[in-house]
Design a protein around this motif. Structure first.
Motif, PDB file in Angstrom:
ATOM      1  N   TYR A 157       4.115  -0.368  13.347  1.00 50.04           N
ATOM      2  CA  TYR A 157       3.086  -1.014  12.516  1.00 50.04           C
ATOM      3  C   TYR A 157       1.958  -0.011  12.276  1.00 50.04           C
ATOM      4  O   TYR A 157       1.529   0.701  13.194  1.00 50.04           O
ATOM      5  CB  TYR A 157       2.524  -2.263  13.209  1.00 50.04           C
ATOM      6  CG  TYR A 157       1.210  -2.699  12.620  1.00 50.04           C
ATOM      7  CD1 TYR A 157       1.141  -3.262  11.342  1.00 50.04           C
ATOM      8  CD2 TYR A 157       0.016  -2.506  13.317  1.00 50.04           C
ATOM      9  CE1 TYR A 157      -0.072  -3.628  10.783  1.00 50.04           C
ATOM     10  CE2 TYR A 157      -1.203  -2.875  12.764  1.00 50.04           C
ATOM     11  CZ  TYR A 157      -1.243  -3.433  11.493  1.00 50.04           C
ATOM     12  OH  TYR A 157      -2.440  -3.784  10.940  1.00 50.04           O
ATOM     13  N   GLU A 217       0.808  -1.232   0.000  1.00 46.77           N
ATOM     14  CA  GLU A 217       0.000   0.000   0.000  1.00 46.77           C
ATOM     15  C   GLU A 217       0.838   1.277   0.000  1.00 46.77           C
ATOM     16  O   GLU A 217       1.610   1.532   0.922  1.00 46.77           O
ATOM     17  CB  GLU A 217      -0.935  -0.018   1.231  1.00 46.77           C
ATOM     18  CG  GLU A 217      -1.898   1.148   1.258  1.00 46.77           C
ATOM     19  CD  GLU A 217      -3.095   0.922   2.163  1.00 46.77           C
ATOM     20  OE1 GLU A 217      -3.164  -0.135   2.828  1.00 46.77           O
ATOM     21  OE2 GLU A 217      -3.961   1.812   2.204  1.00 46.77           O
ATOM     22  N   ARG A 250       2.124  -5.494   6.718  1.00 53.40           N
ATOM     23  CA  ARG A 250       2.835  -6.712   6.304  1.00 53.40           C
ATOM     24  C   ARG A 250       4.288  -6.591   6.783  1.00 53.40           C
ATOM     25  O   ARG A 250       5.234  -6.743   6.004  1.00 53.40           O
ATOM     26  CB  ARG A 250       2.766  -6.962   4.794  1.00 53.40           C
ATOM     27  CG  ARG A 250       1.401  -6.781   4.171  1.00 53.40           C
ATOM     28  CD  ARG A 250       0.304  -7.664   4.729  1.00 53.40           C
ATOM     29  NE  ARG A 250      -0.970  -6.957   4.754  1.00 53.40           N
ATOM     30  CZ  ARG A 250      -1.781  -6.804   3.722  1.00 53.40           C
ATOM     31  NH1 ARG A 250      -1.474  -7.379   2.587  1.00 53.40           N
ATOM     32  NH2 ARG A 250      -2.898  -6.130   3.837  1.00 53.40           N
ATOM     33  N   SER A 267     -10.407  -7.109   1.667  1.00 51.27           N
ATOM     34  CA  SER A 267      -9.402  -8.169   1.519  1.00 51.27           C
ATOM     35  C   SER A 267     -10.026  -9.540   1.389  1.00 51.27           C
ATOM     36  O   SER A 267     -11.094  -9.795   1.946  1.00 51.27           O
ATOM     37  CB  SER A 267      -8.506  -8.203   2.767  1.00 51.27           C
ATOM     38  OG  SER A 267      -7.930  -6.956   3.002  1.00 51.27           O
TER      39      SER A 267
END
Ligand SMILES: C=C(O[C@@H]1C=C(C(=O)O)C=C[C@H]1O)C(=O)O
Length: 371
Positions: A304, A173, A324, A191
């Motif tokens: 994160y 992204e 990820r 997703s």
């Protein structure tokens, strides 16, 4: 240009690659360990101007009040994106610990869905972590090579953090990129798991593309990105329909947002600050979503769901949404994965989605398993 910037990588270096180019920074002329992207944008621009044709590389956390990790390196090597042959051995994982326990994540999703159905908010992204313990200290360079090799279209990154930890990931992204007078963002939301069976894989993608719930969840992110960029743009193109985006492990809905800037000198860091955190990792409304995340996630997100990327003296640069990814420290590795929760979200499906999202890092560790 360096043939393979990855070959020279050491865990104290900063690495960032998009699908075409890789940048490796070593040493530090200047480092910032505190300050939000917004607070630092002008200071970084000035430091870059003074340092000559320089570049700042690094990451910012989800919580913009928390520690930053941005550096103007002493030495910068750039090259085409390496195509490492892989996978290489990263060492043996001896223990797995999900936080929270899967049952507790199911309960948190149900709690959040109830808050949404009460009308307190429209969407929030709930994450969980998977702590790995390895027999030997993790070979971060090997993990990074595997991430780069296994995810050729991803924004791959490795950023040194305090206490000898490293943030490593392969994000699909793009928060924002800026090149001359052009700005681009590629928000993802919505997703579905990839399947090794091509028929089921196509079905999963078709179901995602047709899902009203996923499209509504996606639209919230596109709207926030468009609203964030509009004040900077004299022209902004926002496609009305999302497209399917494939990673090696996931299908997503994605929208390419492109604009022409009023001021071509505005920096990529300033633009990133205006967008972060988007509802792809936080929620709508943002304040209520942050509060729900703080109540329901039993860990600190750290970097994160923050951003990783670079900015140069002309303001050009790119920032990926830090998903990820994992934080690696010695023998320990903390993997993160989250998913957007809206009215009608099913806790079991959401747990499965986060398990699927762990696969990017698990594969880079030579593992394939149910997270
Ligand atoms: C939050 C993550 O991914 C984000 C959430 C998505 C979703 O809810 O469908 C999809 C892509 C990302 O924007 C993650 O990977 O941890």
């Amino acid at each position: 240009m360096t043939a393979d910037p990855l070959a020279a990588y050491r865990p104290t270096d900063v690495f960032f690659a998009d699908s075409e180019r890789a940048i490796l920074g070593s040493g530090a002329v200047r480092t910032w360990t505190t300050g939000s992207p917004d607070a630092l944008a002008d200071e970084v621009a000035q430091a870059l101007a003074e340092a000559g044709p320089a570049i700042a590389l690094g990451a910012f956390p989800f919580d913009t009040g928390a520690a930053a990790a941005l550096t103007i390196p002493e030495t910068v090597r750039t090259g085409t994106r390496p195509r490492p042959s892989g996978p290489v051995d990263t060492g043996e994982v001896i223990h797995f610990n999900p936080v929270p326990e899967p049952e507790k994540h199911l309960a948190a999703v149900a709690d959040l869905t109830a808050r949404i159905e009460d009308g307190r908010l429209d969407k929030a992204v709930l994450a969980r972590v998977l702590d790995l313990e390895c027999r030997e200290p993790v070979d971060v360079g090997a993990v990074l090579r595997n991430l780069v090799a296994g995810n050729p279209a991803a924004y791959s990154f490795a950023v040194p953090l305090p206490h000898h930890a490293v943030l490593a990931g392969a994000s699909p992204e793009l928060l924002v990129s800026k090149s001359g007078g052009e700005v681009r963002s590629h928000p993802l939301a919505g997703s579905a798991r990839r399947s090794p069976d091509p028929v089921r894989d196509k079905e999963n993608a078709a179901r995602l593309a047709a899902s009203a719930k996923n499209r509504a969840e996606h639209a919230l992110v596109v709207e926030a990105v468009a609203d964030g960029l509009r004040p900077f743009c004299r022209e902004l193109t926002v496609p009305a329909e999302p497209e399917l985006v494939a990673t090696p492990t996931m299908w997503h809905l994605g929208t390419q947002v492109r604009g022409t800037l009023h001021d071509r000198e505005v920096s990529s860091l300033r633009l990133a600050a205006a967008l972060h955190p988007t509802p792809a990792v936080c929620g709508t409304p943002s304040v209520a979503a942050r509060e729900a995340i703080g109540d329901l996630e039993p860990f600190d997100r750290g970097f994160y769901a923050g951003m990783a990327g670079w900015v140069d003296a002309t303001g050009d640069g790119a920032w990926a949404v830090a998903i990820r990814c994992a934080e690696v420290a010695g023998q320990a590795m903390r993997l993160y994965a989250g998913g957007g929760i809206v009215a009608g979200s099913d806790p079991a499906a959401e747990l499965d989605e986060t398990s699927a999202k762990f696969q990017t890092l698990l594969r880079a560790m030579g593992l394939e398993m149910a997270g």
